[in-house]
Design a protein around this motif. Structure first.
Motif, mmCIF file in Angstrom:
data_model
loop_
_atom_site.group_PDB
_atom_site.id
_atom_site.type_symbol
_atom_site.label_atom_id
_atom_site.label_comp_id
_atom_site.label_asym_id
_atom_site.label_seq_id
_atom_site.Cartn_x
_atom_site.Cartn_y
_atom_site.Cartn_z
ATOM 1 N N ARG A 225 0.835 -1.208 0.000
ATOM 2 C CA ARG A 225 0.000 0.000 0.000
ATOM 3 C C ARG A 225 0.869 1.258 0.000
ATOM 4 O O ARG A 225 0.635 2.202 -0.764
ATOM 5 C CB ARG A 225 -0.923 0.004 1.216
ATOM 6 N N ASN A 226 1.881 1.266 0.843
ATOM 7 C CA ASN A 226 2.750 2.439 0.929
ATOM 8 C C ASN A 226 3.492 2.685 -0.373
ATOM 9 O O ASN A 226 3.640 3.839 -0.820
ATOM 10 C CB ASN A 226 3.747 2.264 2.073
ATOM 11 N N ALA A 227 3.952 1.610 -1.014
ATOM 12 C CA ALA A 227 4.688 1.753 -2.277
ATOM 13 C C ALA A 227 3.777 2.248 -3.390
ATOM 14 O O ALA A 227 4.170 3.086 -4.217
ATOM 15 C CB ALA A 227 5.329 0.418 -2.664
ATOM 16 N N LEU A 228 2.552 1.748 -3.428
ATOM 17 C CA LEU A 228 1.596 2.198 -4.437
ATOM 18 C C LEU A 228 1.276 3.686 -4.257
ATOM 19 O O LEU A 228 1.276 4.454 -5.224
ATOM 20 C CB LEU A 228 0.313 1.367 -4.359
ATOM 21 N N LEU A 229 1.000 4.092 -3.038
ATOM 22 C CA LEU A 229 0.657 5.490 -2.781
ATOM 23 C C LEU A 229 1.838 6.418 -3.036
ATOM 24 O O LEU A 229 1.657 7.557 -3.496
ATOM 25 C CB LEU A 229 0.165 5.646 -1.343
ATOM 26 N N ALA A 230 3.048 5.917 -2.763
ATOM 27 C CA ALA A 230 4.243 6.738 -2.973
ATOM 28 C C ALA A 230 4.468 7.058 -4.440
ATOM 29 O O ALA A 230 5.153 8.042 -4.768
ATOM 30 C CB ALA A 230 5.471 6.033 -2.396
ATOM 31 N N MET A 231 3.887 6.262 -5.331
ATOM 32 C CA MET A 231 4.043 6.528 -6.761
ATOM 33 C C MET A 231 3.486 7.894 -7.132
ATOM 34 O O MET A 231 3.941 8.525 -8.089
ATOM 35 C CB MET A 231 3.355 5.434 -7.592
ATOM 36 N N ASN A 232 2.490 8.364 -6.375
ATOM 37 C CA ASN A 232 1.870 9.657 -6.673
ATOM 38 C C ASN A 232 2.848 10.825 -6.551
ATOM 39 O O ASN A 232 2.701 11.838 -7.241
ATOM 40 C CB ASN A 232 0.697 9.907 -5.718
ATOM 41 N N ASP A 233 3.831 10.679 -5.672
ATOM 42 C CA ASP A 233 4.745 11.790 -5.377
ATOM 43 C C ASP A 233 6.142 11.593 -5.951
ATOM 44 O O ASP A 233 7.044 12.384 -5.684
ATOM 45 C CB ASP A 233 4.847 11.972 -3.860
ATOM 46 N N ASP A 234 6.293 10.553 -6.730
ATOM 47 C CA ASP A 234 7.594 10.206 -7.307
ATOM 48 C C ASP A 234 7.506 10.386 -8.830
ATOM 49 O O ASP A 234 6.647 9.772 -9.462
ATOM 50 C CB ASP A 234 7.934 8.760 -6.950
ATOM 51 N N PRO A 235 8.354 11.217 -9.438
ATOM 52 C CA PRO A 235 8.297 11.402 -10.898
ATOM 53 C C PRO A 235 8.366 10.086 -11.669
ATOM 54 O O PRO A 235 7.651 9.909 -12.665
ATOM 55 C CB PRO A 235 9.520 12.276 -11.187
ATOM 56 N N GLU A 236 9.206 9.170 -11.215
ATOM 57 C CA GLU A 236 9.285 7.864 -11.881
ATOM 58 C C GLU A 236 7.974 7.104 -11.738
ATOM 59 O O GLU A 236 7.465 6.522 -12.698
ATOM 60 C CB GLU A 236 10.431 7.031 -11.299
ATOM 61 N N GLY A 237 7.410 7.133 -10.543
ATOM 62 C CA GLY A 237 6.144 6.454 -10.307
ATOM 63 C C GLY A 237 5.011 7.042 -11.128
ATOM 64 O O GLY A 237 4.200 6.310 -11.707
ATOM 65 N N ARG A 238 4.953 8.368 -11.197
ATOM 66 C CA ARG A 238 3.899 9.019 -11.985
ATOM 67 C C ARG A 238 4.023 8.666 -13.471
ATOM 68 O O ARG A 238 3.009 8.482 -14.162
ATOM 69 C CB ARG A 238 3.947 10.536 -11.790
ATOM 70 N N ALA A 239 5.245 8.578 -13.966
ATOM 71 C CA ALA A 239 5.451 8.224 -15.373
ATOM 72 C C ALA A 239 4.980 6.802 -15.645
ATOM 73 O O ALA A 239 4.382 6.521 -16.705
ATOM 74 C CB ALA A 239 6.927 8.380 -15.732
ATOM 75 N N LEU A 240 5.226 5.898 -14.703
ATOM 76 C CA LEU A 240 4.784 4.512 -14.866
ATOM 77 C C LEU A 240 3.265 4.430 -14.854
ATOM 78 O O LEU A 240 2.660 3.691 -15.640
ATOM 79 C CB LEU A 240 5.375 3.646 -13.755
ATOM 80 N N LEU A 241 2.622 5.190 -13.977
ATOM 81 C CA LEU A 241 1.166 5.198 -13.918
ATOM 82 C C LEU A 241 0.570 5.811 -15.186
ATOM 83 O O LEU A 241 -0.463 5.343 -15.694
ATOM 84 C CB LEU A 241 0.688 5.971 -12.693
ATOM 85 N N LYS A 242 1.205 6.836 -15.691
ATOM 86 C CA LYS A 242 0.711 7.478 -16.909
ATOM 87 C C LYS A 242 0.691 6.502 -18.081
ATOM 88 O O LYS A 242 -0.184 6.571 -18.953
ATOM 89 C CB LYS A 242 1.580 8.689 -17.257
ATOM 90 N N ALA A 243 1.634 5.563 -18.100
ATOM 91 C CA ALA A 243 1.710 4.582 -19.187
ATOM 92 C C ALA A 243 0.481 3.683 -19.227
ATOM 93 O O ALA A 243 0.122 3.166 -20.288
ATOM 94 C CB ALA A 243 2.976 3.739 -19.044
ATOM 95 N N ILE A 244 -0.182 3.503 -18.072
ATOM 96 C CA ILE A 244 -1.410 2.705 -18.050
ATOM 97 C C ILE A 244 -2.646 3.600 -17.902
ATOM 98 O O ILE A 244 -3.726 3.139 -17.535
ATOM 99 C CB ILE A 244 -1.380 1.641 -16.941
ATOM 100 N N ASN A 245 -2.458 4.889 -18.188
ATOM 101 C CA ASN A 245 -3.546 5.871 -18.145
ATOM 102 C C ASN A 245 -4.151 6.028 -16.749
ATOM 103 O O ASN A 245 -5.350 6.254 -16.604
ATOM 104 C CB ASN A 245 -4.629 5.527 -19.170
#
Length: 273
Positions: A225-245
């Protein structure tokens, strides 16, 4: 009886399912698109989560949605990304628990036609054969077919295994129309999307669930849960999420899917007997 059936399914599927090490968490992704495409989109996310959690997380899917459903029932996936209706079913047995969902998102089904199609209204599909990913694809199949039934629009459904197959079949003229969702429609190959247009949209509902099997311990669940939520504040994480819309990730609880339960869908009830 349910436990015995689930164990039987697990044994029967073990020969066709990929092997996993005891220390590996298998993350099953609903096969809305081809396995190759899903692997391209999701494997970088799982590599990221593996690094952040210290757990080895491995991509998995199934060749079609009915097989995915059987594997969920058998508890084959440690973590799974499943459609809203699937979550309401497999929360009951074997007990998957919602962990997270797409942030600020409501799932919306669509019916697509070729861009040059003369059709302008849902009623004009009466008597036609339409493509759908599977009988229990929530927004792409269940909701559109239910609405057409309410309006007295009689169609013949043809199940073609994935959202991508629907879009490709309609674009090539094999079907006059087909069901999908906006997220996968926006994620298909540009040359396919360019040949299609949206004829009709469903109401919106709580989106897909990221859920964990009850055998996963609380410490591991918290790390995920913590790793998933941390994606919101991490440029790398946001880019990965953007790839799946995905615009972001937010925590989820079981009651978030009460809007889906209110529809009283019985399609998979026999699977739980």
């Amino acid at each position: 009886m349910r436990i015995i059936y689930a164990l039987t399914l697990l044994l029967s599927l073990s020969l066709s399912a990929p092997d996993a090490d005891a220390d590996t968490l298998t993350f099953g992704v609903v096969p809305q698109q081809s396995a190759k495409r899903l692997a391209q989109l999701w494997t970088p996310i799982f590599n990221y989560l593996s690094e952040k959690t210290g757990e080895t997380i491995r991509f998995s899917t199934a060749h079609d949605i009915p097989t995915f459903e059987k594997r969920l029932l058998a508890g084959e996936y440690d973590i799974a990304y499943m459609n809203p209706y699937h979550y309401t079913v497999f929360h009951q047995v074997p007990g998957y628990q919602a962990l997270a969902k797409q942030k600020d998102k409501r799932i919306q089904g669509i019916v697509v036609v070729r861009k040059d199609s003369p059709l302008t209204e849902l009623a004009e599909l009466n008597g036609q054969t339409l493509a759908f990913p599977s009988p229990a694809a929530f927004a792409a199949s269940i909701v559109p077919r239910a609405q057409m039934g309410l309006e007295g629009i009689h169609i013949t459904p043809k199940y073609v295994s994935s959202h991508d197959s629907v879009y490709l079949g309609v674009s090539r003229g094999f079907f006059v129309a087909g069901g999908g969702v906006m997220r996968t429609f926006n994620n298909i190959a540009p040359e396919v999307k360019a040949q299609l247009r949206v004829l009709w949209r469903t109401p919106t509902y709580t989106p897909h669930a990221i859920a964990v099997h009850p055998r996963i311990n609380a410490e591991t669940v918290a790390k995920l849960r913590n790793a998933l939520l941390a994606m919101n504040d991490d440029p790398e994480g946001r880019a990965l999420l953007k790839a799946i819309n995905f615009q972001g990730i937010e925590t989820a609880q079981d009651s978030d899917w009460d809007d889906v339960r209110a529809l009283k869908i019985k399609l998979l009830d026999d699977l739980l007997q």
